[in-house]
Design a protein around this motif. Structure first.
Motif, mmCIF file in Angstrom:
data_model
loop_
_atom_site.group_PDB
_atom_site.id
_atom_site.type_symbol
_atom_site.label_atom_id
_atom_site.label_comp_id
_atom_site.label_asym_id
_atom_site.label_seq_id
_atom_site.Cartn_x
_atom_site.Cartn_y
_atom_site.Cartn_z
ATOM 1 N N UNK A 47 5.846 2.174 -35.549
ATOM 2 C CA UNK A 47 4.740 2.703 -36.016
ATOM 3 C C UNK A 47 5.227 3.702 -36.470
ATOM 4 N N UNK A 48 5.379 4.943 -35.464
ATOM 5 C CA UNK A 48 5.873 6.405 -35.403
ATOM 6 C C UNK A 48 6.849 6.105 -36.955
ATOM 7 N N UNK A 49 7.996 5.734 -36.823
ATOM 8 C CA UNK A 49 8.822 5.590 -37.712
ATOM 9 C C UNK A 49 8.531 5.267 -38.980
ATOM 10 N N UNK A 50 7.730 4.354 -39.339
ATOM 11 C CA UNK A 50 7.436 4.017 -40.402
ATOM 12 C C UNK A 50 6.440 4.498 -41.286
ATOM 13 N N UNK A 51 5.536 5.909 -40.069
ATOM 14 C CA UNK A 51 4.483 7.014 -40.425
ATOM 15 C C UNK A 51 5.195 7.873 -41.262
ATOM 16 N N UNK A 52 6.412 8.204 -40.559
ATOM 17 C CA UNK A 52 6.771 9.297 -41.254
ATOM 18 C C UNK A 52 8.301 8.357 -41.978
ATOM 19 N N UNK A 53 8.102 7.551 -42.209
ATOM 20 C CA UNK A 53 9.080 7.131 -43.856
ATOM 21 C C UNK A 53 10.304 6.226 -43.075
ATOM 22 N N UNK A 54 10.720 6.327 -41.825
ATOM 23 C CA UNK A 54 11.625 5.285 -41.505
ATOM 24 C C UNK A 54 11.359 4.108 -41.249
ATOM 25 N N UNK A 55 12.270 3.016 -40.348
ATOM 26 C CA UNK A 55 11.817 1.472 -40.600
ATOM 27 C C UNK A 55 11.956 0.732 -39.448
ATOM 28 N N UNK A 56 12.268 -0.330 -39.039
ATOM 29 C CA UNK A 56 12.021 -0.625 -37.363
ATOM 30 C C UNK A 56 13.346 -1.054 -37.023
ATOM 31 N N UNK A 57 14.583 -0.964 -38.422
ATOM 32 C CA UNK A 57 15.906 -1.315 -38.356
ATOM 33 C C UNK A 57 16.983 0.292 -37.950
ATOM 34 N N UNK A 58 15.571 1.029 -37.216
ATOM 35 C CA UNK A 58 16.755 2.517 -38.061
ATOM 36 C C UNK A 58 17.574 2.055 -36.516
ATOM 37 N N UNK A 59 19.048 2.971 -36.581
ATOM 38 C CA UNK A 59 19.453 3.360 -35.248
ATOM 39 C C UNK A 59 19.600 4.253 -34.609
ATOM 40 N N UNK A 60 18.743 3.868 -33.218
ATOM 41 C CA UNK A 60 18.238 4.967 -32.000
ATOM 42 C C UNK A 60 18.975 5.795 -31.800
ATOM 43 N N UNK A 61 20.919 5.848 -31.774
ATOM 44 C CA UNK A 61 21.542 7.011 -31.281
ATOM 45 C C UNK A 61 21.648 7.879 -32.263
ATOM 46 N N UNK A 62 21.394 7.302 -34.002
ATOM 47 C CA UNK A 62 21.804 8.450 -34.514
ATOM 48 C C UNK A 62 20.386 9.630 -34.555
ATOM 49 N N UNK A 63 19.111 8.483 -34.167
ATOM 50 C CA UNK A 63 18.038 9.351 -34.784
ATOM 51 C C UNK A 63 17.597 10.534 -33.275
ATOM 52 N N UNK A 64 18.177 9.983 -32.641
ATOM 53 C CA UNK A 64 18.693 10.380 -31.245
ATOM 54 C C UNK A 64 19.409 11.834 -31.677
ATOM 55 N N UNK A 65 20.616 11.549 -32.324
ATOM 56 C CA UNK A 65 21.765 12.674 -32.432
ATOM 57 C C UNK A 65 20.634 13.439 -33.383
ATOM 58 N N UNK A 66 19.654 13.538 -34.229
ATOM 59 C CA UNK A 66 19.768 14.412 -35.635
ATOM 60 C C UNK A 66 18.268 15.133 -34.535
ATOM 61 N N UNK A 67 17.512 14.275 -33.693
ATOM 62 C CA UNK A 67 16.342 15.214 -33.508
ATOM 63 C C UNK A 67 16.838 15.834 -31.742
#
Length: 211
Positions: free
Chosen positions: A49-69
């Motif tokens: 829900x959070x990623x969809x709220x900010x424009x993400x997708x349910x298939x987002x790569x979690x490792x990539x998101x962790x690296x960016x944040x």
């Protein structure tokens, strides 16, 4: 500190607040450890829900998101190191990409066995991966740092080739140790430190050799 922005700084950029970054970092850290392979399902409904709220997708790569944040300070240090190196500075200026459209795959296949180019293509073939599957940066609130993390992602398979590591858990943990030392990215440090707890028969295939 990383400045908060309310408007996109580059194509695909999703501006996020500090709170959103904390939630994304925590959720992606959990899911990255739960299933570290790229393009894995997110799972927990709150994170979806959070990623969809900010424009993400349910298939987002979690490792990539962790690296960016979590990688702002490490990425800033990497950029400074690149600026102080002639080749690194040139890369920042020209911003080359490692993609099928920029690689001469056919030419690399003609190289002799044991050459880096030939072994890189062999790695792609053996593991059925493509440089085009690397996610574009989305949550880095600096256009130049977004390229730095994109560059890191695109050389990841080159590190596998250089180290002779497969894409199973054992290989990924080994590469993450190497990347943690080289980049200082918290995501790499986390993967190197906690990845070994996932080393079991499910991820270590006896048919995959250490080269």
């Amino acid at each position: 500190m990383e400045e908060e922005t309310s408007y996109p700084l580059y194509p695909g950029h999703i501006p996020t607040s500090p709170l959103q970054k904390v939630l994304l970092a925590a959720g992606s850290a959990f899911m990255a450890l739960y299933d570290p392979y790229r393009h894995g399902e997110m799972g927990p409904s709150m994170l979806v829900k959070l990623t969809k709220h900010i424009g993400g997708h349910a298939e987002e790569d979690m490792v990539a998101v962790l690296g960016e944040t979590t990688g702002f300070f490490a990425l800033r240090n990497l950029r400074e190191r690149m600026k102080n190196d002639p080749e690194g500075y040139r890369i920042l200026q020209e911003r080359p990409r490692i993609r099928l459209s920029t690689l001469d795959i056919a030419g690399l296949r003609t190289l002799s066995d044991g050459t880096f180019g030939r072994e890189y293509v062999r790695f792609l073939d053996d593991n059925r991966v493509s440089p085009d599957t690397r996610m574009p940066a989305r949550f880095v609130d600096d256009e130049e740092l977004a390229y730095v993390i994109q560059r890191y992602r695109e050389v990841h398979d080159l590190m596998h080739t250089l180290l002779g590591m497969p894409t199973n858990m054992l290989g990924e943990v080994t590469v993450k140790w190497f990347e943690a030392i080289q980049t200082g990215l918290p995501m790499c440090i986390l993967g190197a430190a906690f990845g070994p707890v996932r080393l079991n028969a499910r991820y270590v295939s006896p048919s995959q050799e250490w080269r």
